[in-house]
Scaffold this active site. Sequence first.
Site, PDB file in Angstrom:
ATOM      1  N   TYR A 223      -2.919  -3.416   4.387  1.00  0.00           N
ATOM      2  CA  TYR A 223      -2.325  -4.690   4.798  1.00  0.00           C
ATOM      3  C   TYR A 223      -1.517  -5.225   3.625  1.00  0.00           C
ATOM      4  CZ  TYR A 223      -5.357  -4.732   8.939  1.00  0.00           C
ATOM      5  OH  TYR A 223      -5.966  -4.431  10.127  1.00  0.00           O
ATOM      6  N   GLU A 224      -0.412  -5.910   3.918  1.00  0.00           N
ATOM      7  CA  GLU A 224       0.514  -6.252   2.838  1.00  0.00           C
ATOM      8  C   GLU A 224      -0.053  -7.269   1.861  1.00  0.00           C
ATOM      9  OE1 GLU A 224       3.956  -7.397   5.005  1.00  0.00           O
ATOM     10  OE2 GLU A 224       3.201  -9.351   5.532  1.00  0.00           O
ATOM     11  N   SER A 225      -1.188  -7.865   2.186  1.00  0.00           N
ATOM     12  CA  SER A 225      -1.849  -8.765   1.248  1.00  0.00           C
ATOM     13  C   SER A 225      -2.393  -8.023   0.030  1.00  0.00           C
ATOM     14  CB  SER A 225      -2.993  -9.489   1.951  1.00  0.00           C
ATOM     15  OG  SER A 225      -3.873  -8.534   2.533  1.00  0.00           O
ATOM     16  N   GLY A 226      -2.363  -6.700   0.043  1.00  0.00           N
ATOM     17  CA  GLY A 226      -2.818  -5.946  -1.127  1.00  0.00           C
ATOM     18  C   GLY A 226      -4.052  -5.108  -0.882  1.00  0.00           C
TER      19      GLY A 226
END
Lengths: 285, 285, 259, 259
Positions: free
Chosen positions: D51-54
């Site tokens: 997920y692009e949150s890391g």
Amino acid sequence: MVKFQSLKDAVAENLFDGDTVAFEGFTHLIPHAAAHEAIRQGRQDLTVIRMTPDLVYDQMIGMGMVKKLIFSYAGNPGVGLLRRMRDAVENQWPKKIELEEHSHAAMANAYEAGAAGLPCAIFRGYKGAGLKDVNANIREVTCPFTGEVLAAVPAVKPDVTFIHAQKANKRGDVLIEGIIGVQKEAVLAAKRAVVTVEEIVDNFDDVHHNACVLPRWTVTSICEVPGGAHPSYAHGYYTRDNAAYLDWDKIASDRDVFAAWMQKNVIDANPEVFADRIATLREAK
Amino acid sequence: MVKFQSLKDAVAENLFDGDTVAFEGFTHLIPHAAAHEAIRQGRQDLTVIRMTPDLVYDQMIGMGMVKKLIFSYAGNPGVGLLRRMRDAVENQWPKKIELEEHSHAAMANAYEAGAAGLPCAIFRGYKGAGLKDVNANIREVTCPFTGEVLAAVPAVKPDVTFIHAQKANKRGDVLIEGIIGVQKEAVLAAKRAVVTVEEIVDNFDDVHHNACVLPRWTVTSICEVPGGAHPSYAHGYYTRDNAAYLDWDKIASDRDVFAAWMQKNVIDANPEVFADRIATLREAK
Amino acid sequence: MDLDFTPNEMMTIAAARALSNDDICFVGIGAPSAACNVARLTHAPDITLIYESGTIGTAPDILPLSIGDGELCDTAVTTVSVPEMFRYWLQGGRVTVGFLGAAQLDKFGNINTTVIGDYDNPSIRLPGGGGAPEIASSCGEIFITMKQTKRGMVEAIDFFTSFGHGAGGNAREKLGITTKGPSLLITDLAVWKPDLETREFTVTSLHPGVTLDRVQETCGWMVKCSADVETTVRPTELELTTLRDLQARTDAAHSGAAA
Amino acid sequence: MDLDFTPNEMMTIAAARALSNDDICFVGIGAPSAACNVARLTHAPDITLIYESGTIGTAPDILPLSIGDGELCDTAVTTVSVPEMFRYWLQGGRVTVGFLGAAQLDKFGNINTTVIGDYDNPSIRLPGGGGAPEIASSCGEIFITMKQTKRGMVEAIDFFTSFGHGAGGNAREKLGITTKGPSLLITDLAVWKPDLETREFTVTSLHPGVTLDRVQETCGWMVKCSADVETTVRPTELELTTLRDLQARTDAAHSGAAA
């Protein structure tokens, strides 16, 4: 050197009319309490920066504090659109705002370049994308080795960055854990940095060597504001208040309902209310 | 997907004559056992990369395996010069080597760019410095926003990177803790990556969320080689063998002494000897 | 306690005194490391020491042999990757003082640690610059420490590993460098500061018992001296005890290990 | 168990089937997140979800409401900073499949999530691209999921938030993009794949009970259909149970919290 002070004083001393300001947080650790204090103090003509402007940016825009928004995704996460922002962009209510719109990759690189003291960031991006045509701050650089044309954006360098973190120690070092987002970069890129924290502890002796820690000399001001991220969350302290995000969609859909909600929950409130708001959301330790 | 195998097999399958290879480590976690295996297998015509080439690079150069060295600081840390490297550069013994010399900032940025899939890195560097005049891979890029001229270097992209890490888990994820150096970047920049580890554990359930972990699909091969960093150290396992670094200065100062030492300690040895070498250096747990 | 001291000790202590509590200091190995830690253990307890291995805010009990010893990490506020160190912390302009040593130094603070002789055919191949080229341009100011020798302090260095004041005057400005550059040279014999106009290192203080003749005998350029040259204040008992205890702890720790 | 299913469930399950055990998948919110996790909980237990949150290698027990919920971090192999996510992991070419949704989609897989109407004077200001512009160019290939509507699937999108196949053919190559781009479109009614020549999305499979007419009625461009159009295999009991259990766990968890 870092000051421990009230959020009211920290905002008064660090955020001024006309400033470029980032209230950063990537779903996790969004500095709601700090943004609410800025709203209470009535700052004007702000250029506000964030990768993912959400509720607090909707609120600041709706209150007419924002001159310009620099961003990459403006939405209510998992819910939908930002209705106050839409009203400003589509109907200029309460006033017109200027947009500087990027992709996430561009914004992340721009913060990174700001932290690294560079004037710009380069990356492989915006290929075939329309933002290049509407944002004069998306330019190109040619690799002097391969001839590849790369995208370039200016570094983000806020006058002041606000973040929320889990802990500070008594020396003023700050710990961020879990989804750390772009907060370290946002702090290091800024001239001044204000950090609200869940708690102030004696020391960080038990903290992992490679954890995300901001040394005290990178931080201007630390304010202990338990619950200060609500309705966002603080990993290890309390969970995300998903219902509040769903509620916001209704509140923000009507100008009068919005105004009344802001009066009651922000203007007439104070940083201490955040501790109550997370009472039922605390994580089992 | 990642293979668990012997160091002998991992070197045989991943390092070939003529390859560009990095054995990275920044004082901590230097992959000595892997480099010794490469020496035993007699690889030739290597382009070797490292920010801080030290004893193992002195050894590979002295054994005539190296065609070219890309580096930023070639020394015996805390002791002095690398005498086999000096002999190669000053006297072409055992053969001439080519140097591509950078600063630490340039090399760190070049690895970072390699990991990031970029063709080059830009940074503020080499101002007034002489390396620009002797290294055609130091060029310039102009910031399209400010006009500032920045230094540019090509990304480092090894055919294969070798590193030593504290732990792998049974799935093949790798954990590096403490002084993490540029190893994550060196692995992500490379086509193939071989990791020697102190131990293989069941899982990383107790590992910090933000620790430096390389997911199994970024690693080609994992080899359990306890002590594999000696005389460098593995934080939490054993301390640095400072005496061995001091001894090296004497060993490397004479071609015959060097040859005899290599025969006994490398050519006639195997990866298992490293466990013995750290017997007296183990950290109290 | 005997307050006799060696020239090396005087050098280290004079360097320590130049550091303040608010400094963020990028530390090399050898003399700079000792000086920085003596400062921390005496008058500057809150000084921040950064080693290029990624350790920020270290407080080692013994001196490291390398810039990446475990002790540095164990006592650090945080340990970051090497790319982050050079990007956010050094290039980011966070460091107030960088300490550099030199194989060759000229009177304008230009440093050579790359080669003696021609670059392509050197008589001595030195280790190279490491962090120095960007330490020299990115830190707020640069302190240099070295033992004086005619081979080390030369009229013209063989290679510009890192830029000091170039040919003097406003050479840094002309290259677009905004930091102060070398502002202090501390040797085993004297303290030197750049002339405000020419930027040539000028003796401002002689260590106790040292004559200007002796400084000149061990320096390859014609030594200039400030009008009001002083005598360096002798090490205090606290300074000397702190340094010697640190060295003793260090020697004990490092001699313990054997292959 | 009743094997009736909704069009939405069919869409999610068809998307899940397109993922394999070796995929490294960049996940958005909504349908993609459900599809990726159904794949993980059925035939692709070793799939890596990012997920692009890391959060890298997450295995959430419930579906996140946002792309940065704590559950993602708690179950991840590792959680990195957002700059690292976009530099090393996305731009570094580590992701095999990127999932995108769309407010407007054209037949060449170009996506608009920016504005309806003119950019400077939009009738609807949408959230913007977020990670999409670089997800579309950096991932090995792109899967798109959306519910069919004439407003959503249009002849010409109002804004090129992310580039699919442009005007078709080798448009990606011409821009120097080396990845495959949109290779699969899964709607609530059908599975579509790009024509090998024109790159126009073509119906290759109709979900059970769906007619081509119904696909055309809910699509703003003239629908093309492959010669050998198939019927999508119905959800299996395992697939349906897995999806419904996941949704039930998710609803229970998310309804628990209140301000």
